[in-house]
Motif scaffolding. Sequence first.
Motif, mmCIF file in Angstrom:
data_model
loop_
_atom_site.group_PDB
_atom_site.id
_atom_site.type_symbol
_atom_site.label_atom_id
_atom_site.label_comp_id
_atom_site.label_asym_id
_atom_site.label_seq_id
_atom_site.Cartn_x
_atom_site.Cartn_y
_atom_site.Cartn_z
ATOM 1 N N THR A 173 0.833 -1.203 0.000
ATOM 2 C CA THR A 173 0.000 0.000 0.000
ATOM 3 C C THR A 173 0.864 1.248 0.000
ATOM 4 O O THR A 173 0.362 2.360 -0.088
ATOM 5 C CB THR A 173 -0.871 0.041 1.270
ATOM 6 O OG1 THR A 173 -0.013 0.030 2.419
ATOM 7 C CG2 THR A 173 -1.797 -1.166 1.324
ATOM 8 N N GLN A 174 2.187 1.058 0.106
ATOM 9 C CA GLN A 174 3.132 2.174 0.147
ATOM 10 C C GLN A 174 4.514 1.642 -0.241
ATOM 11 O O GLN A 174 4.726 0.424 -0.245
ATOM 12 C CB GLN A 174 3.170 2.771 1.558
ATOM 13 C CG GLN A 174 3.346 1.716 2.652
ATOM 14 C CD GLN A 174 3.167 2.263 4.065
ATOM 15 O OE1 GLN A 174 3.048 3.469 4.261
ATOM 16 N NE2 GLN A 174 3.162 1.383 5.057
ATOM 17 N N THR A 175 5.425 2.546 -0.592
ATOM 18 C CA THR A 175 6.788 2.094 -0.905
ATOM 19 C C THR A 175 7.660 2.047 0.348
ATOM 20 O O THR A 175 8.819 1.641 0.280
ATOM 21 C CB THR A 175 7.439 2.983 -1.990
ATOM 22 O OG1 THR A 175 7.131 4.350 -1.707
ATOM 23 C CG2 THR A 175 6.949 2.630 -3.376
ATOM 24 N N TYR A 199 -0.684 0.097 -4.216
ATOM 25 C CA TYR A 199 -2.061 -0.296 -4.511
ATOM 26 C C TYR A 199 -2.971 -0.058 -3.314
ATOM 27 O O TYR A 199 -2.632 -0.413 -2.198
ATOM 28 C CB TYR A 199 -2.080 -1.782 -4.891
ATOM 29 C CG TYR A 199 -1.087 -2.117 -5.989
ATOM 30 C CD1 TYR A 199 -1.467 -2.140 -7.314
ATOM 31 C CD2 TYR A 199 0.258 -2.356 -5.671
ATOM 32 C CE1 TYR A 199 -0.554 -2.421 -8.318
ATOM 33 C CE2 TYR A 199 1.189 -2.638 -6.668
ATOM 34 C CZ TYR A 199 0.787 -2.662 -7.992
ATOM 35 O OH TYR A 199 1.690 -2.928 -8.974
ATOM 36 N N ARG A 200 -4.117 0.542 -3.600
ATOM 37 C CA ARG A 200 -5.111 0.712 -2.530
ATOM 38 C C ARG A 200 -6.512 0.615 -3.121
ATOM 39 O O ARG A 200 -6.726 1.024 -4.266
ATOM 40 C CB ARG A 200 -4.953 2.079 -1.848
ATOM 41 C CG ARG A 200 -3.684 2.171 -1.022
ATOM 42 C CD ARG A 200 -3.578 3.483 -0.304
ATOM 43 N NE ARG A 200 -2.176 3.701 0.090
ATOM 44 C CZ ARG A 200 -1.728 4.797 0.690
ATOM 45 N NH1 ARG A 200 -2.552 5.785 0.976
ATOM 46 N NH2 ARG A 200 -0.455 4.910 1.003
ATOM 47 N N VAL A 201 -7.445 0.099 -2.336
ATOM 48 C CA VAL A 201 -8.823 -0.021 -2.804
ATOM 49 C C VAL A 201 -9.443 1.371 -2.729
ATOM 50 O O VAL A 201 -9.950 1.783 -1.690
ATOM 51 C CB VAL A 201 -9.633 -1.010 -1.918
ATOM 52 C CG1 VAL A 201 -11.033 -1.205 -2.491
ATOM 53 C CG2 VAL A 201 -8.906 -2.336 -1.810
ATOM 54 N N THR A 212 1.753 5.712 -8.083
ATOM 55 C CA THR A 212 3.208 5.655 -7.996
ATOM 56 C C THR A 212 3.703 6.472 -6.816
ATOM 57 O O THR A 212 3.242 7.593 -6.615
ATOM 58 C CB THR A 212 3.811 6.238 -9.299
ATOM 59 O OG1 THR A 212 3.062 5.747 -10.407
ATOM 60 C CG2 THR A 212 5.270 5.864 -9.451
ATOM 61 N N GLN A 213 4.600 5.879 -6.041
ATOM 62 C CA GLN A 213 5.182 6.630 -4.926
ATOM 63 C C GLN A 213 6.695 6.634 -5.028
ATOM 64 O O GLN A 213 7.291 5.770 -5.679
ATOM 65 C CB GLN A 213 4.822 5.962 -3.588
ATOM 66 C CG GLN A 213 3.452 6.308 -3.048
ATOM 67 C CD GLN A 213 3.262 5.815 -1.615
ATOM 68 O OE1 GLN A 213 3.986 4.936 -1.143
ATOM 69 N NE2 GLN A 213 2.288 6.384 -0.931
ATOM 70 N N VAL A 214 7.290 7.621 -4.390
ATOM 71 C CA VAL A 214 8.740 7.590 -4.204
ATOM 72 C C VAL A 214 8.998 7.719 -2.705
ATOM 73 O O VAL A 214 8.534 8.649 -2.063
ATOM 74 C CB VAL A 214 9.452 8.735 -4.953
ATOM 75 C CG1 VAL A 214 10.944 8.736 -4.618
ATOM 76 C CG2 VAL A 214 9.273 8.587 -6.449
ATOM 77 N N GLU A 215 9.687 6.725 -2.186
ATOM 78 C CA GLU A 215 10.053 6.714 -0.774
ATOM 79 C C GLU A 215 11.487 7.226 -0.671
ATOM 80 O O GLU A 215 12.278 7.047 -1.595
ATOM 81 C CB GLU A 215 9.996 5.251 -0.303
ATOM 82 C CG GLU A 215 10.225 5.052 1.156
ATOM 83 C CD GLU A 215 8.991 5.402 1.975
ATOM 84 O OE1 GLU A 215 7.913 5.587 1.379
ATOM 85 O OE2 GLU A 215 9.123 5.498 3.199
ATOM 86 N N GLY A 216 11.803 7.853 0.455
ATOM 87 C CA GLY A 216 13.195 8.291 0.660
ATOM 88 C C GLY A 216 13.640 7.921 2.057
ATOM 89 O O GLY A 216 12.822 7.852 2.986
HETATM 90 N N1 DAH Z 1 4.028 5.837 3.311
HETATM 91 C C1 DAH Z 1 3.300 7.061 3.496
HETATM 92 C C2 DAH Z 1 1.973 7.004 2.715
HETATM 93 O O1 DAH Z 1 1.843 6.173 1.875
HETATM 94 C C3 DAH Z 1 4.111 8.223 3.028
HETATM 95 C C4 DAH Z 1 5.229 8.490 3.959
HETATM 96 C C5 DAH Z 1 5.049 9.379 4.990
HETATM 97 C C6 DAH Z 1 6.429 7.846 3.828
HETATM 98 C C7 DAH Z 1 6.073 9.645 5.867
HETATM 99 C C8 DAH Z 1 7.450 8.098 4.722
HETATM 100 C C9 DAH Z 1 7.253 9.014 5.725
HETATM 101 O O2 DAH Z 1 8.628 7.511 4.631
HETATM 102 O O3 DAH Z 1 8.264 9.254 6.591
HETATM 103 O O4 DAH Z 1 1.116 7.779 2.979
#
Ligand code: DAH
Length: 342
Positions: A173-175, A199-201, A212-216
């Motif tokens: 549901t998140q990266t 992916y989310r419903v 699409t997400q970018v995680e850091g």
């Molecule tokens: N994973 C979160 C989301 O999908 C977005 C996010 C928020 C990622 C804060 C992070 C974070 O790494 O520190 O809404």
Amino acid sequence: MLDIIVKNLEELLPALKADLKDVHTTRDLEEIRVAYLGKKGKLTTIMKSFGSLDPEERPKAGKMVNDAKDKALEMLIRKEQDINEKEILLQIDNEAIDLTLPGTATPPGRRHPITQVLGEIEEIFVSMGFDVEEGPDIEDDYHNFEALNTPPFHPARDLHDTFYVEGGLLLRTQTSPVQIRVMERKKPPLAIIAPGKVYRVDMDVSHSPMFTQVEGLMVDEKISFGDLKGVVEVFIHQLFDKEAAIRFRPHYFPFTEPSAEVDLQCVFCRGSGCRVCKQTGWLEIMGCGMVHPAVFENVGYDTNKYTGFAFGMGVERITMLKYGINDIRLFYENDLRFLKQF
Ligand code: DAH
């Protein structure tokens, strides 16, 4: 009799010359050659009449015939060269490519706007020394939730309407789970971004079941919230513009403490308030915070030694803000009239 032969021979070459005038092909030339030098040709016919000559007349007549034959051959050869040359020129002419003709245009393809913006995002972070990492789209509950300090029945799970897959797996549901996978593999210091599909419903003008997400993530000794602010500011200024104002607004995420959301001053009204920013003057563009010690414990990092920050953003949302697009579904409908504008 010799007189007649001489006369015939004298007429032969001018006649051949006249006949050759109208010859333009190798085939016609061959016909003429046969007509003059062939077995029943004119010259052969003249030679056949030698029988009626006096013996002392023959050498003279023979020499004349030979001379005439040599000349006739020479004329035929010259004509043949002439024809060959013309045929080559004609062939060159026929096969020539007219470079001035307009070509058949092949419309060039182009990258999808999401791919383009994702490329820009990656380039900015790579220029700041971040590595690009990837993780699986089909995740387990542990990496997607539990290791990120989101145990079962945690209220934050409600925000993620999850697609579950057989075997206790789910579509991520998140990266953020890529953070966990990278930290399980590597020791600090590290600085990574993790782009990918999530992916989310959910589905409406601003939500798509796949996006699409970018995680850091950056971890080292003495990483502070100031480092986070600096990196985010450089990133936003490069992606939008140098004047873009941003603010950090307190928020909650299970895996960061403290947590914040980053707002960008509305790119449409410059902060005075409009429909896009719902009259607030600000647009929310990413979540972030300092990595929660519980997360570090889950990957075996020494929480006394290391600190870090993390952030996550939605690429569709950023692309929509960058280009003033008001419906996320446009990205997935494959309408070329839309896609060609990028
Ligand atoms: N994973 C979160 C989301 O999908 C977005 C996010 C928020 C990622 C804060 C992070 C974070 O790494 O520190 O809404």
